[in-house]
Design an enzyme around this catalytic site. Structure first.
Site: not given
Ligand SMILES: Cc1cc2nc3c(=O)[nH]c(=O)nc-3n(C[C@H](O)[C@H](O)[C@H](O)COP(=O)(O)OP(=O)(O)OC[C@H]3O[C@@H](n4cnc5c(N)ncnc54)[C@H](O)[C@@H]3O)c2cc1C
Length: 379
Positions: A131, A339, A276-277, A129, A362, A240, A125-126
């Site tokens: 993708s 929380g 709890f269902q 650029s 990737e 990867g 990657t740059e």
């Protein structure tokens, strides 16, 4: 068709899991706070043969399959996805040297890379650029001794930390056919690094720009042939992508396991919340999604191992599906912790942050869809 892991594969998973729980999990939070992974972890990883998982045995690697590698990364990510994913990048680079490096380069670089006395980074990657990686601009001008590099790589995992960098650079025309792959060792004059990037997740991995200013390397540091570098870079990425997906899977499984335990303890309205269902249904959905993701990932790995023509498509599909499933699951885990899920002590918010980037790197998940759609249309 046999969906069971072999005894050897179960042993690989168990070994990586045990290592992660002993040597990584207890420190993951501290390393995140420190913004680095202590270098003395890596030789222990190397001793287990996890630095060259799919480097050939002939070259001193472990010679395992891509499917075996997904087991390793799934297991290690249960301790910390950031550390596991960093190891995946090193493995990708080691494999590139084994596949495309000269005998001289293999003899010079691989022994220390496989013992992990040295750590490798991958530089594609740059700033301009990502993708559209084939548009990269970093130039490598040929001279009598080798190459002079000028340009900048962005978002490099291990930038300023690693001992050597596998860099995709332009030696020829615009587009993919003008790209070559070179090795740049740390300490090479003209190699420097940007400041530490402040990131949402993967915070234990140092990420920096890697800069080349009249950086001179010898001709022996070219991998394979000039003009083939984009092909090498993409070939590395299929595996990867499987590894990154495995990192999402393992971390999400760890999140789900922790959530089940938490829900059995946590009481509301006079009973533990796992009674709890409505919440049981959510647990069931998470289990179904993760099991589907696991089967799909292992199928894609099997395709890469057996060299089926549709392997790149399956690696892309698995990467997209498993990383999104993983993120959805850890987000649900956070919700089910109430929380407390938002507090660092419970370990769930770190998973949410760490897994988010798996949808971006990737190859982004949009690019994964592009790969899939192109193959569908071509067929
Ligand atoms: C923490 C981190 C670590 C990284 N580590 C490394 C590393 O070690 N080595 C390395 O080389 N790189 C690394 N990267 C870079 C990563 O691979 C890129 O960020 C990624 O490929 C996306 O490129 P970009 O950021 O330039 O986004 P862009 O390419 O600019 O994309 C922006 C958006 O547009 C979408 N998009 C682009 N083109 C299309 C299209 N044709 N169709 C549909 N949608 C499209 C993308 O999916 C995205 O949503 C890392 C990134 C991060 C965040």
């Amino acid at each position: 068709m046999d969906f069971a892991l072999s005894e050897e594969q179960s042993a690989i998973f168990d070994m990586a899991h045990a290592f992660g729980q002993e040597h990584i999990a207890p420190h993951a939070r501290a390393w995140e706070a420190e913004g680095t992974i202590p270098k003395d972890l890596w030789p222990k990883v190397g001793e287990l043969g996890l630095a060259g998982i799919y480097v050939s045995e002939e070259s001193g690697g472990t010679g395992l399959t891509r499917l075996d590698a997904t087991l390793v990364f799934e297991a290690l990510s249960m301790a910390c996805p950031s550390v596991a994913a960093f190891l995946s990048i090193h493995n990708m680079c080691a494999r590139m040297i084994d596949s495309y490096g000269s005998d001289e380069m293999k003899a010079r670089v691989l022994p220390k890379a496989l013992s992990m006395d040295t750590v490798l980074s991958y530089c594609l990657t740059e700033p301009g650029s990502g993708s559209d990686a084939a548009a990269l601009k970093t130039r490598a001008e040929r001279n009598n001794e080798g190459y002079t590099l000028n340009g900048t790589k962005a978002f490099i995992s291990g930038g300023g930390y690693s001992d050597a960098y596998i860099a995709m650079v332009r030696t020829g025309e615009d587009g993919p056919k003008g790209i070559s792959t070179v090795l740049v060792e740390d300490g090479t004059p003209g190699l420097s690094f940007g400041g530490l990037e402040d990131k949402m997740g993967w915070r234990s991995q140092p990420t920096r720009q890697v800069q080349f200013d009249d950086c001179k390397i010898g001709a022996e540091n070219l991998l394979g042939e000039e003009g083939q570098g984009f092909r090498y870079a993409m070939a590395g990425l299929d595996g990867g992508r499987l590894n990154i997906a495995a990192c999402s899977l393992g971390a999400a499984q760890a999140g789900l396991d922790a959530t089940l335990a938490y829900m059995a303890e946590r009481k509301a309205f006079g009973k533990s919340i796992d009674q709890f269902q409505a919440l049981q249904f959510r647990l069931a959905d998470m289990e179904i999604e993760l099991q589907a993701a696991r089967v799909f990932l292992r199928q894609a790995a099997w395709k890469l191992d057996t060299g089926t023509p549709d392997a790149p498509k399956f690696c892309a599909m698995a990467k997209k599906f498993v990383t999104e499933t993983g993120s959805n699951v850890v987000d649900q885990c956070l919700q089910l912790h109430g929380g407390y899920g938002y507090l660092a002590d419970y370990g769930i918010e770190k998973l949410v942050r760490d897994l988010r980037v798996h949808q971006i790197l990737e190859g982004t998940n949009e690019i994964m869809r592009l790969i899939v759609a192109r193959q569908m249309l071509a067929a």
